[in-house]
Design an enzyme around this catalytic site. Sequence first.
Site, PDB file in Angstrom:
ATOM      1  N   GLY A 115       0.807  -1.226   0.000  1.00  0.00           N
ATOM      2  CA  GLY A 115       0.000   0.000   0.000  1.00  0.00           C
ATOM      3  C   GLY A 115       0.833   1.265   0.000  1.00  0.00           C
TER       4      GLY A 115
ATOM      5  N   ARG B 168       1.053  -5.837  -4.912  1.00  0.00           N
ATOM      6  CA  ARG B 168       0.974  -6.692  -3.726  1.00  0.00           C
ATOM      7  C   ARG B 168       1.486  -8.120  -3.951  1.00  0.00           C
ATOM      8  NH1 ARG B 168      -1.488  -4.161   0.516  1.00  0.00           N
ATOM      9  NH2 ARG B 168      -2.576  -2.258  -0.040  1.00  0.00           N
TER      10      ARG B 168
ATOM     11  N   ASP C 178       5.899  -7.675   5.907  1.00  0.00           N
ATOM     12  CA  ASP C 178       6.002  -8.837   5.025  1.00  0.00           C
ATOM     13  C   ASP C 178       7.070  -8.648   3.953  1.00  0.00           C
ATOM     14  OD1 ASP C 178       4.123 -10.318   6.298  1.00  0.00           O
ATOM     15  OD2 ASP C 178       2.525 -10.003   4.838  1.00  0.00           O
TER      16      ASP C 178
ATOM     17  N   LYS D 218       8.418   0.783   5.488  1.00  0.00           N
ATOM     18  CA  LYS D 218       7.268   1.599   5.083  1.00  0.00           C
ATOM     19  C   LYS D 218       5.992   1.054   5.658  1.00  0.00           C
ATOM     20  CE  LYS D 218       4.542   0.101   2.577  1.00  0.00           C
ATOM     21  NZ  LYS D 218       3.697  -0.670   1.643  1.00  0.00           N
ATOM     22  N   THR D 219       5.086   1.863   6.088  1.00  0.00           N
ATOM     23  CA  THR D 219       3.671   1.553   6.286  1.00  0.00           C
ATOM     24  C   THR D 219       2.978   2.631   7.093  1.00  0.00           C
ATOM     25  OG1 THR D 219       1.998   0.144   7.281  1.00  0.00           O
ATOM     26  CG2 THR D 219       4.138  -0.013   8.250  1.00  0.00           C
TER      27      THR D 219
ATOM     28  N   ASP E 190       0.341   2.158   8.615  1.00  0.00           N
ATOM     29  CA  ASP E 190      -0.332   1.518   9.753  1.00  0.00           C
ATOM     30  C   ASP E 190       0.463   1.627  11.050  1.00  0.00           C
ATOM     31  OD1 ASP E 190      -2.315   0.797   8.051  1.00  0.00           O
ATOM     32  OD2 ASP E 190      -1.697  -1.286   7.845  1.00  0.00           O
TER      33      ASP E 190
ATOM     34  N   ARG F 192      -5.925  -2.336   9.991  1.00  0.00           N
ATOM     35  CA  ARG F 192      -6.690  -3.566  10.171  1.00  0.00           C
ATOM     36  C   ARG F 192      -6.161  -4.388  11.334  1.00  0.00           C
ATOM     37  NH1 ARG F 192      -8.483  -5.422   4.926  1.00  0.00           N
ATOM     38  NH2 ARG F 192      -9.906  -3.732   5.441  1.00  0.00           N
TER      39      ARG F 192
ATOM     40  N   TYR G 267      -7.841   6.196   2.111  1.00  0.00           N
ATOM     41  CA  TYR G 267      -7.220   6.651   0.864  1.00  0.00           C
ATOM     42  C   TYR G 267      -6.863   8.135   0.913  1.00  0.00           C
ATOM     43  CZ  TYR G 267      -8.846   2.192  -0.834  1.00  0.00           C
ATOM     44  OH  TYR G 267      -9.047   0.850  -0.992  1.00  0.00           O
TER      45      TYR G 267
ATOM     46  N   ARG H 199      -2.982   8.340   2.292  1.00  0.00           N
ATOM     47  CA  ARG H 199      -1.855   7.492   1.894  1.00  0.00           C
ATOM     48  C   ARG H 199      -0.948   8.139   0.851  1.00  0.00           C
ATOM     49  NH1 ARG H 199      -3.767   1.533   0.595  1.00  0.00           N
ATOM     50  NH2 ARG H 199      -3.988   2.523  -1.444  1.00  0.00           N
TER      51      ARG H 199
END
Lengths: 552, 552
Positions: B81, B145, B176, B202-203, B205, B252, B426, B429
């Site tokens: 993402g 992905r 991951d 990166k993320t 979240d 999530r 969205y 991001r």
Amino acid sequence: MNISPLQKARYEYQPKLPGMLRNGVAEICVKEGQPTQSVADQEKIAALFPNTYGKKEITFEKGKNTSKAKKHVVGVILSGGQAPGGHNVVSGLYDALKATNKDNVLLGFKGGPSGLLEDSYVEFTDEFINEYRNTGGFDIIGSGRTKLETVEQFKVVEEVAKKHNLTAIVIIGGDDSNTNAAVLAEYMAAQNTGVQVIGCPKTIDGDLKNEDIEASFGFDTATKTYSELIGNIERDANSAKKYWHFIKVMGRSASHVALECALETQPNICLIGEEVAEKKMSLAQITNYIADSVEKRANNGNNFGVAIIPEGIVEFVPEFGALIKEINELLAGEKTEKFNALPDWAAKYDFIKNGLTKEAFAVFDLLPQGIQQQLFLERDPHGNVQVSLIESEKLFSELVKNELAKRKKAGTYKGKFGAQHHFFGYEGRCAFPSNFDADYCYSLGYNAFMLIQYGYTGYLSKVSNISKPAVEWVAGGMPITKMFNMERRNGEDKPVIRKALVELDGKPFKFFEANREKWAVETCFTFPGAIQYYGPAEVCDLTTRTLALEKG
Amino acid sequence: MNISPLQKARYEYQPKLPGMLRNGVAEICVKEGQPTQSVADQEKIAALFPNTYGKKEITFEKGKNTSKAKKHVVGVILSGGQAPGGHNVVSGLYDALKATNKDNVLLGFKGGPSGLLEDSYVEFTDEFINEYRNTGGFDIIGSGRTKLETVEQFKVVEEVAKKHNLTAIVIIGGDDSNTNAAVLAEYMAAQNTGVQVIGCPKTIDGDLKNEDIEASFGFDTATKTYSELIGNIERDANSAKKYWHFIKVMGRSASHVALECALETQPNICLIGEEVAEKKMSLAQITNYIADSVEKRANNGNNFGVAIIPEGIVEFVPEFGALIKEINELLAGEKTEKFNALPDWAAKYDFIKNGLTKEAFAVFDLLPQGIQQQLFLERDPHGNVQVSLIESEKLFSELVKNELAKRKKAGTYKGKFGAQHHFFGYEGRCAFPSNFDADYCYSLGYNAFMLIQYGYTGYLSKVSNISKPAVEWVAGGMPITKMFNMERRNGEDKPVIRKALVELDGKPFKFFEANREKWAVETCFTFPGAIQYYGPAEVCDLTTRTLALEKG
């Protein structure tokens, strides 16, 4: 209290006034212009406003202040939906009032017009005002949607005004509120109360706009906030390359917000309600228009895109309006009970099919089941369909999905279609006002007191030439009745300010029209980013694309 | 091409490097630290990574560059993402590589890991890179992905690397992707390919965080964007005083985003998934918790509020998880067909009632009908319930509404309750990276090339001390295997980086916990406003509240 770093920094911002108001209150004089006429229905309106009609347009200029020395007690209210900059109107008004005479008093009536009726108020002080300078929201005194329009209400206002020795009332609101300000002004003049009434043009919808009002305040900040988000989503769409985003933006009766956002972000699709109405477009036509863009982009390998949908769009589709009318008939009075008693949706569907004309049923049958059910099941207390509840962004994405499925079967469309939905409204109404809105609102408030001081009533605080730097802005006043025409409202002819719809021959729409075919197929996204309050002037002092195009 | 004024201005921004990287590439030397061990399961992980396990931690410092002169051809991919700052990792990497040797080459593989497998790439030039400096999005080369994890895939990557004479691959991704980077590094080392592999964290979240990674990039900008919107909505709620806003935010598997937004905006309610799981909270408990706040605020005359709901919240509710499990059983295999054949929802409801245990049915029965139907009707290709489709913001507002109706009947609640719903994901991001993310990402990329130049592989580009000004940041590298432990994934024990959940004894949660009772009842809203890239440092160089609290 925990105050954000930006809020602390914004307290220090000194809003820019028009050049002619920058020399101190002692150096502001009035230049009277020509007597005015209403834009239409002059005789009727003149008859309705014997005390306030036909007054002269005025502008302020540098010169000796010749207004009568008098202690002023001014009441102010915020009316209707929030718009960024409301706090600055109040602080501009306060600063001008206190700069003129420290004994002047500003009362804020709470919760909108009802505060004036219920005599619920606060007296502003420096400490109080300072906590709200250059901030978003209407929380300084709250707002409300009560309409001030009956003689009974005016009498109450008169009593409250007398109790506080009010010399003037400033009403900050949209077209309806300013219409009512003019009626109240006429009442106060007719009764010889000595209470002046001044209006200020607010609304993020951008539909309070005319010869005299170049822009209503809040439109700049709200559209910049929505455009920030739309641009971010466009960039996401172009990175992930897997979704079409259907983005609904506020604006029920006019599509100015959608158009401005489109000009700022260059999406693939933007619907304009006024065009849909003018061209009498059907749901199927709109659906095909969007599906064509999806298909062409898919042919280029681009299975993603962005479509902007104005909130009130379905109300502009003539066949949809006709359907709603038939549904309201079909369920009028006791027929609702009969309908509700039917055992299940299948039975209800048959009832509907038999009850609607062929044309209306064809439109009904196009709709996704969820929306079909919504139309029949969620009605207001009068049994009417609640069109405003319809999620038009989901409606069109669903219709497009169905259309694409047909095209796929027919072999003309080979792409993938996945949709995401967004609605932006509350996100932008209370943002910190942009520098433009901070300056414009402060000037409107400051200027409103100048009008009060010079004895005007039934005037709108008018600041124009606002596509130029603030120093070149022109401050003055305009009789509100000049903007009036007669309109049919709730079965009566009423003198009102006309709502400004998007003009299909205006420069903003023309620019959009000239570019949209390219935008629909190519990826021409533009990313405005977050509103900047600091930094290069070309970034932080920009006004809207709409205004820039209108003013050439 | 139409570029926004902010984008033009941001092109000129020069990201700040850690002090030790500021003297030019000729003046960067390596200081080796101690050999490392994985955080758990050392023996197993050492056995799985014979070529890359146990390497030394390193930091860079000012000193003569002693790396071997060698032409480098580096490949880079963006994985997963979008997160603000990805373009800056690429531009930092490019600048360091070109500053070292003009003949060095940087290839961007397109569309994520699949670009590496399909040999779809672009060679970067100054002109190309300059259009993406300090901008949001991953559109520079796209993302994807696809997971790089099988030996077959690694062989393809080996071929592609050979074809281009790649000396290194940089993988920009989440937990991951970095796990896979370490596995690929081990493969490349075992095969003696000479291809180094470096990861970048990166993320948005925020769940890629540990002893070595103080923050993943993008979290700062994304949470600031969501907090801008939440603050604006809070101000609107406090102005209009008529709605409760239920705001879902992305996240999530962890609630870092929700927690950070709560720390920045001080809403009345913020649910934290990790707490719900730890305390084994039921839907009814959560509902009551929110309803209590609504009731207490109503008693004070405040029929409005703001609640933040993390996207994945229902998955943390144990009884809900149990229900989902039973539903998946109930509809497994051919039972789905039988279920689908039932004539209507009433018949289906009976089937469900008979099929679930009493406990599970009690939970099911609490849910609004729309969500009940969603659970049964919208299942993935394997017949499983799609929990991610559940609109948890609407679920909880509906449950709260029902609870309040009960309390109204019982006479304990006398307020009015109207709800609005929002989902922000969205929107944040692909925002223009904040100064922090612009600096941090540029440094990560620049530093990644330093690791490559000095011959390291299986390392993570590590920049730490990031709660301090950039000049004090510490640049270096850490073997990715140091962050590994063994986890059960899809029925297999695998070496992976552990996802960082919100720690209930960590300082950010503790601060929230200490204040939330007050926030639930009083109105303590804070309005962060839009991200500022210019202006006072205390406004535009702020990092997250989470990081500030964690670092004291």
